[in-house]
Structure formats: C-alpha cells, structure tokens
Motif scaffolding. Structure first.
Motif, PDB file in Angstrom:
ATOM      1  N   THR A 161      -4.646  11.483 -12.280  1.00 19.36           N
ATOM      2  CA  THR A 161      -5.649  10.586 -11.698  1.00 19.36           C
ATOM      3  C   THR A 161      -5.793   9.480 -12.456  1.00 19.36           C
ATOM      4  OG1 THR A 161      -7.494  12.011 -13.286  1.00 19.36           O
ATOM      5  CG2 THR A 161      -7.462  12.449 -10.882  1.00 19.36           C
ATOM      6  N   GLY A 163      -5.454   5.610 -13.820  1.00 15.70           N
ATOM      7  CA  GLY A 163      -6.399   4.253 -13.387  1.00 15.70           C
ATOM      8  C   GLY A 163      -7.100   3.875 -14.556  1.00 15.70           C
ATOM      9  N   GLN A 166      -2.713   5.020 -17.543  1.00 13.72           N
ATOM     10  CA  GLN A 166      -1.643   5.583 -16.775  1.00 13.72           C
ATOM     11  C   GLN A 166      -1.562   6.954 -16.884  1.00 13.72           C
ATOM     12  OE1 GLN A 166       2.057   3.591 -17.856  1.00 13.72           O
ATOM     13  NE2 GLN A 166       1.984   4.355 -20.023  1.00 13.72           N
ATOM     14  N   THR A 199     -10.872  -0.160 -16.779  1.00  9.16           N
ATOM     15  CA  THR A 199      -9.485  -0.147 -16.205  1.00  9.16           C
ATOM     16  C   THR A 199      -8.770  -1.530 -16.741  1.00  9.16           C
ATOM     17  OG1 THR A 199     -10.225  -1.434 -14.364  1.00  9.16           O
ATOM     18  CG2 THR A 199      -9.920   0.895 -13.987  1.00  9.16           C
ATOM     19  N   SER A 205      -5.565   0.266 -14.092  1.00 10.29           N
ATOM     20  CA  SER A 205      -5.679  -0.316 -12.627  1.00 10.29           C
ATOM     21  C   SER A 205      -6.880   0.339 -11.990  1.00 10.29           C
ATOM     22  CB  SER A 205      -4.384   0.221 -12.013  1.00 10.29           C
ATOM     23  OG  SER A 205      -4.321  -0.356 -10.717  1.00 10.29           O
ATOM     24  N   GLU A 207      -7.434  -0.538  -8.733  1.00  4.01           N
ATOM     25  CA  GLU A 207      -6.839  -0.164  -7.561  1.00  4.01           C
ATOM     26  C   GLU A 207      -6.362   1.302  -7.710  1.00  4.01           C
ATOM     27  OE1 GLU A 207      -3.380  -1.000  -3.966  1.00  4.01           O
ATOM     28  OE2 GLU A 207      -3.827  -2.484  -6.015  1.00  4.01           O
ATOM     29  N   GLN A 208      -5.665   1.589  -8.620  1.00  2.00           N
ATOM     30  CA  GLN A 208      -5.149   3.046  -8.625  1.00  2.00           C
ATOM     31  C   GLN A 208      -6.262   3.852  -9.207  1.00  2.00           C
ATOM     32  OE1 GLN A 208      -2.412   3.665 -12.232  1.00  2.00           O
ATOM     33  NE2 GLN A 208      -0.875   4.505 -10.710  1.00  2.00           N
ATOM     34  N   LYS A 211      -8.180   4.795  -5.848  1.00  2.42           N
ATOM     35  CA  LYS A 211      -7.659   5.911  -5.080  1.00  2.42           C
ATOM     36  C   LYS A 211      -7.279   7.183  -5.530  1.00  2.42           C
ATOM     37  CE  LYS A 211      -4.334   2.682  -2.594  1.00  2.42           C
ATOM     38  NZ  LYS A 211      -5.081   1.365  -2.812  1.00  2.42           N
ATOM     39  N   SER A 212      -7.237   7.453  -7.231  1.00  5.82           N
ATOM     40  CA  SER A 212      -7.166   8.692  -7.942  1.00  5.82           C
ATOM     41  C   SER A 212      -8.432   9.467  -7.402  1.00  5.82           C
ATOM     42  CB  SER A 212      -7.011   8.655  -9.077  1.00  5.82           C
ATOM     43  OG  SER A 212      -6.041   7.863  -9.489  1.00  5.82           O
ATOM     44  N   GLU A 254     -13.156  -0.295  -1.583  1.00  2.00           N
ATOM     45  CA  GLU A 254     -12.248  -0.437  -2.514  1.00  2.00           C
ATOM     46  C   GLU A 254     -12.222  -2.034  -3.029  1.00  2.00           C
ATOM     47  OE1 GLU A 254      -7.291  -0.335  -3.346  1.00  2.00           O
ATOM     48  OE2 GLU A 254      -8.075   0.704  -1.893  1.00  2.00           O
ATOM     49  N   LYS A 258     -12.957  -3.092  -7.024  1.00  2.00           N
ATOM     50  CA  LYS A 258     -12.236  -3.972  -7.743  1.00  2.00           C
ATOM     51  C   LYS A 258     -12.867  -5.100  -8.443  1.00  2.00           C
ATOM     52  CE  LYS A 258      -8.563  -4.117  -4.860  1.00  2.00           C
ATOM     53  NZ  LYS A 258      -7.259  -4.493  -4.389  1.00  2.00           N
TER      54      LYS A 258
END
Length: 292
Positions: A161, A163, A166, A199, A205, A207-208, A211-212, A254, A258
C-alpha cells in the motif's frame, strides 16, 4: 529473498509440518470487537485462538500490536510497529503472558519515531525482523504482496500500500476456514482513522496512496477492522465500511484527494532526521558493531 505469492516459513521450531509455505508464525484474529476495546482473546470455530493487544506510545501517538496463537503449544507471537521507548514494556507483557516472541514487523520506515526492532533483536534471542522489500531498509526477512507471515495456525497476508512512503504495506489477517472473522488489517500510516498519512516525503505520492487504499484496503469486507499505526484524537479502531463512508479525504474523487494532500502545509517532521536513518537499519544504527 521472498518470492511473490509464496508463504514465508522461517521458524522451524514453531512451524507446523502441514504449513510448508507460510512465513513463520502468522497473525490471525477472530472477533466481535468494540471500537474502544484495547485487548482481547478470541476463539474460532476450529478452536484456534488469537490473543490480541493494542498498545500505545504517547509521545509519538504510535500504536503497537501484539498478536499470538494461544492454541499452539509454543504460543508464538509477533509485534507490529514496535517503538524503541516501549520495548521493555512489550517484552515484560510477552513474558507475563507466556508467549514466544518470534517476529517484530514494521508497516514501513517510520519518520516520527525510532522502531523498537533493533532493541528487541538485542534482547530477545532468535527474534526476526520483517519489513517490505520495497522499503530498501535492513531486516532479517523481506516481504511483498502475496506473502504470508505465519505464526502457529494463523497468518497475516501482505498487501503493498505505497503512497505515504514507497515501501508501505498493510498486514491483513487470514481468510480461510481456520482463520477468525471478521478480518483485521494493520494499515500503518497509509490509512488512518478518518484520515491518511502525508505524502510529501520519503517517496510519497498522493496518486499512489489513493490507488493503494481503494484497491488494497477498501476491497476488503466492510466489517474488516482497521488498526492504524497512529491516532491523534483518541480513537483506536475503525472499519472498512466506516472509512468508505466517513473518511474526509478518501471518500473524495482522486483529483480532489490530490488537491487536498497538496495543500496540507504540514510542518517538517521533528523526528525525521533521527528516525529515518535509524529505521533504515532496523532501528539500532550500531547493532552490528555492538555484536562484534
């Protein structure tokens, strides 16, 4: 190095012959939980029992979790996200409960406190440290998505997961006929109660992270209990269903998420310059030199 989708079985003394492919003693949990409950033991239909303790370090507002398989003759146990300042407390509790601590695992390389993993290794013979391969940190064992950490007849499933950092992973209790329900997920800083981790450093991130959480945590059953690495408002546990409905950041689309994350204007973490270098080498920078 652990290959993807295989179970990790490193502790021969405690390993069950039938579980050749499971990371040493895993964590599993069975239960009907109250939101403010800090400790409990639960029995599954198969007779397996998980001991669970939620512990707190007040300076960094960090939760450490102790899990053990009480049905196993050796009572193997593990700690999730231990803190250096509370290692003696944790070891004392493990001894009082008659457990055998075999793993100290981290959800990520923390920036707000020094992990207790290094000190635990120096005080508990045979204990192994675990962290994600993607973290690039030092540990005895490295995990990635699909791996399982087994203790006794219980196990934790690893889900990447990233974000917040890393190398973030979420550890989820097993899903199977001998695993307790509802499930539990230890989310680190990826997902907090009504929030999420920042983040803006350590390869983070937004964005990451979005999504995670949506692909790896919000896809779990809605009654899954979520246990974060921190809380700053006095909460101890939430559920997937609650966060999908009430999380003020991750319920947004999303792009909105962000934008929120880009405008938090958070201060520089006061412990980061000490904690990150120490945590990259198991929490005790000179552990090797002390042992030589």
């Amino acid at each position: 190095m652990l290959s993807k989708f295989r179970l990790l079985q490193f502790s021969v003394a405690f390993a069950s012959p039938q579980k050749k492919s499971c990371i040493p003693e895993v964590v599993t949990f069975a239960a009907r939980f109250r939101s403010q409950m800090a400790s409990a033991s639960y029995a599954t239909s198969s007779g397996s029992r998980l001991l669970f303790r939620q512990l707190f370090e007040k300076e960094s507002s960090t939760y450490t979790y102790l899990l053990a398989d009480l049905s196993h003759p050796h009572k193997p146990a593990l700690l999730v996200d231990p803190v250096d300042k509370t290692v003696d407390r944790d070891i004392s509790l493990v001894k009082e409960l008659g457990l055998n601590l075999i793993y100290a695992i981290n959800t990520h390389v923390h920036a707000d406190h020094v992990t207790g993993t290094g000190l635990l290794k120096s005080k508990v013979p045979g204990l192994k440290s675990i962290i994600s391969k993607a973290s690039n940190a030092k540990a005895d064992l490295f995990v990635e998505t699909g791996d399982k950490i087994c203790f006794g007849d219980l196990f934790l499933e690893v889900r990447a997961t990233p974000g917040h950092t890393q190398g973030c992973v979420t550890y989820v209790t097993g899903n199977g006929p001998n695993q307790p329900q509802p499930r539990m997920a230890f989310t680190g800083d990826a997902l907090l109660i009504r929030g999420c981790g920042r983040t803006d450093f350590q390869g983070g991130s937004s964005e990451q992270l979005y999504k995670s959480v949506h692909s790896q945590i919000f896809t779990l059953p809605k009654d899954t209990f979520l246990y974060p690495a921190h809380d700053y408002k006095g909460f101890s546990v939430t559920t997937v269903g609650e966060e999908m409905q009430y999380n003020p950041r991750l319920t947004k689309d999303e792009e909105t998420f962000k934008t929120i994350m880009a405008n938090l204007n958070l201060s520089y973490p006061k412990m980061i310059d000490v904690a990150v270098p120490a945590n990259m080498v198991c929490g005790l920078q000179d552990i090797e030199s002390k042992g030589s």
